[in-house]
Design a protein around this motif. Structure first.
Motif, PDB file in Angstrom:
ATOM      1  N   LEU A   1       0.823  -1.204   0.000  1.00 33.50           N
ATOM      2  CA  LEU A   1       0.000   0.000   0.000  1.00 33.50           C
ATOM      3  C   LEU A   1       0.859   1.256   0.000  1.00 33.50           C
ATOM      4  CD1 LEU A   1      -2.600  -1.117   2.692  1.00 33.50           C
ATOM      5  CD2 LEU A   1      -3.099  -0.773   0.264  1.00 33.50           C
ATOM      6  N   ILE A   2       0.376   2.271  -0.712  1.00 31.33           N
ATOM      7  CA  ILE A   2       0.976   3.602  -0.712  1.00 31.33           C
ATOM      8  C   ILE A   2      -0.113   4.599  -0.357  1.00 31.33           C
ATOM      9  CG2 ILE A   2       1.997   5.416  -2.152  1.00 31.33           C
ATOM     10  CD1 ILE A   2       3.377   3.246  -3.760  1.00 31.33           C
TER      11      ILE A   2
ATOM     12  N   PRO B   1       8.284  -0.082  -4.295  1.00 35.40           N
ATOM     13  CA  PRO B   1       9.357   0.924  -4.397  1.00 35.40           C
ATOM     14  C   PRO B   1       9.391   1.636  -5.742  1.00 35.40           C
ATOM     15  CG  PRO B   1      10.179  -1.100  -3.379  1.00 35.40           C
ATOM     16  CD  PRO B   1       8.822  -1.413  -3.909  1.00 35.40           C
ATOM     17  N   THR B   2       9.215   0.895  -6.854  1.00 40.50           N
ATOM     18  CA  THR B   2       9.257   1.536  -8.170  1.00 40.50           C
ATOM     19  C   THR B   2       7.998   2.352  -8.439  1.00 40.50           C
ATOM     20  OG1 THR B   2       8.396  -0.488  -9.211  1.00 40.50           O
ATOM     21  CG2 THR B   2      10.793  -0.211  -9.146  1.00 40.50           C
ATOM     22  N   LEU B   3       6.855   1.905  -7.918  1.00 44.05           N
ATOM     23  CA  LEU B   3       5.631   2.695  -8.065  1.00 44.05           C
ATOM     24  C   LEU B   3       5.756   4.001  -7.300  1.00 44.05           C
ATOM     25  CD1 LEU B   3       2.744   3.263  -8.886  1.00 44.05           C
ATOM     26  CD2 LEU B   3       1.951   1.705  -7.090  1.00 44.05           C
ATOM     27  N   LEU B   4       6.331   3.951  -6.124  1.00 41.18           N
ATOM     28  CA  LEU B   4       6.523   5.168  -5.339  1.00 41.18           C
ATOM     29  C   LEU B   4       7.431   6.150  -6.088  1.00 41.18           C
ATOM     30  CD1 LEU B   4       5.781   6.504  -2.655  1.00 41.18           C
ATOM     31  CD2 LEU B   4       7.828   5.462  -1.655  1.00 41.18           C
ATOM     32  N   LYS B   5       8.482   5.651  -6.734  1.00 40.16           N
ATOM     33  CA  LYS B   5       9.348   6.502  -7.545  1.00 40.16           C
ATOM     34  C   LYS B   5       8.582   7.099  -8.721  1.00 40.16           C
ATOM     35  CE  LYS B   5      13.708   4.123  -6.499  1.00 40.16           C
ATOM     36  NZ  LYS B   5      14.824   3.331  -7.075  1.00 40.16           N
TER      37      LYS B   5
ATOM     38  N   LYS C   1       1.364  14.419  -0.053  1.00 42.22           N
ATOM     39  CA  LYS C   1       2.415  13.619   0.552  1.00 42.22           C
ATOM     40  C   LYS C   1       2.270  12.171   0.112  1.00 42.22           C
ATOM     41  CE  LYS C   1       2.743  16.514   4.715  1.00 42.22           C
ATOM     42  NZ  LYS C   1       2.610  16.545   6.197  1.00 42.22           N
ATOM     43  N   LEU C   2       3.404  11.540  -0.205  1.00 38.89           N
ATOM     44  CA  LEU C   2       3.439  10.150  -0.638  1.00 38.89           C
ATOM     45  C   LEU C   2       4.208   9.331   0.384  1.00 38.89           C
ATOM     46  CD1 LEU C   2       4.355  10.852  -4.359  1.00 38.89           C
ATOM     47  CD2 LEU C   2       2.121  10.091  -3.539  1.00 38.89           C
ATOM     48  N   ARG C   3       3.663   8.157   0.717  1.00 38.22           N
ATOM     49  CA  ARG C   3       4.330   7.322   1.706  1.00 38.22           C
ATOM     50  C   ARG C   3       3.954   5.867   1.509  1.00 38.22           C
ATOM     51  NH1 ARG C   3       3.168   5.270   6.865  1.00 38.22           N
ATOM     52  NH2 ARG C   3       1.071   6.174   6.808  1.00 38.22           N
ATOM     53  N   ALA C   4       4.948   4.975   1.487  1.00 40.67           N
ATOM     54  CA  ALA C   4       4.693   3.541   1.477  1.00 40.67           C
ATOM     55  C   ALA C   4       4.388   3.094   2.901  1.00 40.67           C
ATOM     56  CB  ALA C   4       5.898   2.789   0.927  1.00 40.67           C
ATOM     57  N   LEU C   5       3.277   2.392   3.097  1.00 40.41           N
ATOM     58  CA  LEU C   5       2.884   1.962   4.435  1.00 40.41           C
ATOM     59  C   LEU C   5       3.803   0.852   4.932  1.00 40.41           C
ATOM     60  CD1 LEU C   5       0.395   3.632   3.641  1.00 40.41           C
ATOM     61  CD2 LEU C   5      -1.011   1.923   4.809  1.00 40.41           C
ATOM     62  N   ASP C   6       4.077   0.872   6.224  1.00 43.81           N
ATOM     63  CA  ASP C   6       4.933  -0.141   6.838  1.00 43.81           C
ATOM     64  C   ASP C   6       4.193  -1.463   6.980  1.00 43.81           C
ATOM     65  OD1 ASP C   6       6.968   1.743   7.141  1.00 43.81           O
ATOM     66  OD2 ASP C   6       6.183   2.400   9.104  1.00 43.81           O
ATOM     67  N   ASP C   7       4.948  -2.550   7.114  1.00 41.31           N
ATOM     68  CA  ASP C   7       4.349  -3.863   7.355  1.00 41.31           C
ATOM     69  C   ASP C   7       3.538  -3.831   8.638  1.00 41.31           C
ATOM     70  OD1 ASP C   7       5.595  -4.788   5.101  1.00 41.31           O
ATOM     71  OD2 ASP C   7       7.237  -5.796   6.158  1.00 41.31           O
ATOM     72  N   GLY C   8       2.328  -4.372   8.581  1.00 39.73           N
ATOM     73  CA  GLY C   8       1.474  -4.433   9.755  1.00 39.73           C
ATOM     74  C   GLY C   8       0.673  -3.181  10.019  1.00 39.73           C
TER      75      GLY C   8
END
Length: 442
Positions: free
Chosen positions: A56-57, A131-135, A147-154
């Protein structure tokens, strides 16, 4: 242009029948082979699975809606709304490159109870591609206020839930409903109906890593028990649904060949977005000659395979070809590829198939290369340099795919010859309903 006509052998089968019917005749495995197989069990008719293969992002900010609107195939706004309101529901979509090729298949969800002036959207995609989608998103952010952020595990969990015995053939839920989601009674849950196949189920995003039952204990909301990811994958392939960039090949797959038009992942009426030109041109003027279909894998000399849906047998001793392997005619000289194998589990899989070569579907008046007695195969060499392996496969056209292609062929005829496709489509659907009624009475 010749109207596509259904094969006389076609019988109506709904999604509920996918695990029923006669097994394909595959080579019976030895006890050693059976014990060494680690294939998942068949999916239950009702259940849910934690999708650990998805990530998720978060996209948050005043410009988040317009930012995503310019990058995805789906419409972020309610259609024909003069106020240009943002959608209240999640949806299936894709990010394309400038040449109209798929970069990432995705689901996008509005996060419930967020500030309407700074909405938050969750983008669900292949976990390996996060990671590549976030880039990709950051590259197009420019001066957008978000703001863009990749969600952490859990931090949040992604789920698929289904109940075949209670769901309609096509999800009746309106994607532009004024309610926040099909799960509006649960404000901490984002979700949507999964429109990629009839009655395929729901997609849900829950906070934390707790079991889905912690958030939805009511059996009316979620039925059955949790199953492993592998069983969900089997169910997905039985429905002909590709997912992730191991099956929807990054910068190679086309949206319409990947059935995104049929899966309601494209809004052809929305404004400009990255990769729109080729997609719109193909939709209005082109013919989609290849589509992703479920395939049955088998070995031996079984030439007459009559099942209308793929049947999963976790004990079948069938070797799985590498992803991207070319499909060829059995016994024919080396010639044009019939398609590409994309991935599989046991004796089922998904393949990008040339429709007029591997199926009885006729798209144009140029003739068809289909021969019902022709078999197809995939050959590949082992990594250890041993003998080449081979497996045969049969492409299966799900009923809903056949109906969709038929309706498209009817529309094309109406445009080119002024014929009324409505009456023909209606007659065809009446024929399917009659066959369904006869099948139930057998």
């Amino acid at each position: 242009m010749t109207m596509m006509r259904p094969s006389s052998s076609t019988r109506t089968r709904c999604a509920q029948c996918i695990n029923g019917g006669r097994l394909f005749s595959t080579t019976t495995p030895s006890r050693t082979e059976q014990s060494s197989n680690t294939f998942p069990p068949p999916p239950p008719r009702a259940g849910y699975a934690r999708l650990t293969n998805r990530g998720l992002i978060s996209v948050t900010g005043v410009d988040s809606t317009s930012f995503l609107q310019g990058l995805i195939t789906q419409n972020m706004l309610v259609t024909n709304d003069p106020n240009r309101s943002a959608r209240h529901t999640g949806s299936y979509t894709a990010f394309l490159n400038s040449h109209g090729r798929i970069l990432y298949d995705a689901f996008i969800y509005p996060v419930p109870e967020t500030n309407p002036d700074e909405p938050t959207w969750l983008v669900e995609a292949d976990r390996n591609e996060i990671p590549t989608l976030l880039k990709h998103l950051k590259k197009h952010k420019l001066r957008a206020k978000l703001k863009l952020r990749a969600l952490d595990d859990g931090e949040r969990s992604v789920w698929a839930a289904w109940k075949d015995h209670a769901e309609p053939r096509w999800a009746a839920y309106n994607l532009e409903s004024p309610s926040s989601s099909p799960f509006a009674a649960f404000p901490d849950i984002a979700g949507c109906i999964d429109t990629r196949a009839p009655g395929f189920g729901s997609r849900l995003i829950t906070p934390g890593s707790d079991d889905l039952r912690v958030h939805l204990p009511d059996e009316n909301a979620v039925s059955g028990s949790e199953v492993e990811l592998g069983s969900y994958t089997v169910r997905r392939m039985l429905h002909g649904v590709a997912e992730g960039q191991s099956e929807i090949i990054r910068e190679s797959a086309l949206p319409l060949e990947s059935n995104m038009d049929m899966m309601r992942g494209i809004d052809f009426r929305k404004g400009c977005y990255l990769g729109q030109e080729l997609t719109i041109r193909t939709h209005h003027t082109g013919v989609v000659r290849k589509r992703i279909l479920p395939v049955q894998l088998y070995s031996g000399d079984e030439a007459l395979l009559s099942a209308e849906v793929p049947v999963y047998d976790p004990k079948a001793a069938v070797g799985a070809p590498p992803s991207g392997s070319n499909i060829a005619k059995v016994g024919a000289r080396r010639g044009r590829s019939a398609g590409k194998f994309l991935g599989g589990v046991g004796n089922i899989g998904l393949a990008l198939c040339r429709l007029e070569m591997m199926t009885d579907i006729t798209l144009t008046d140029e003739g068809t290369q289909f021969n019902p007695e022709q078999e197809f195969k995939v050959s590949w060499a082992t990594e250890e340099g041993g003998d080449a392996q081979e497996v045969k496969m049969k492409a299966i056209v799900p009923l809903w795919t056949r109906e969709f292609i038929f309706a498209g062929a009817a529309k094309t005829n109406a445009r080119t010859r002024g014929e009324s496709y409505g009456e023909r489509a209606k007659a065809f659907l009446e024929q399917l309903e009659e066959e369904e009624s006869q099948r139930r009475n057998e």
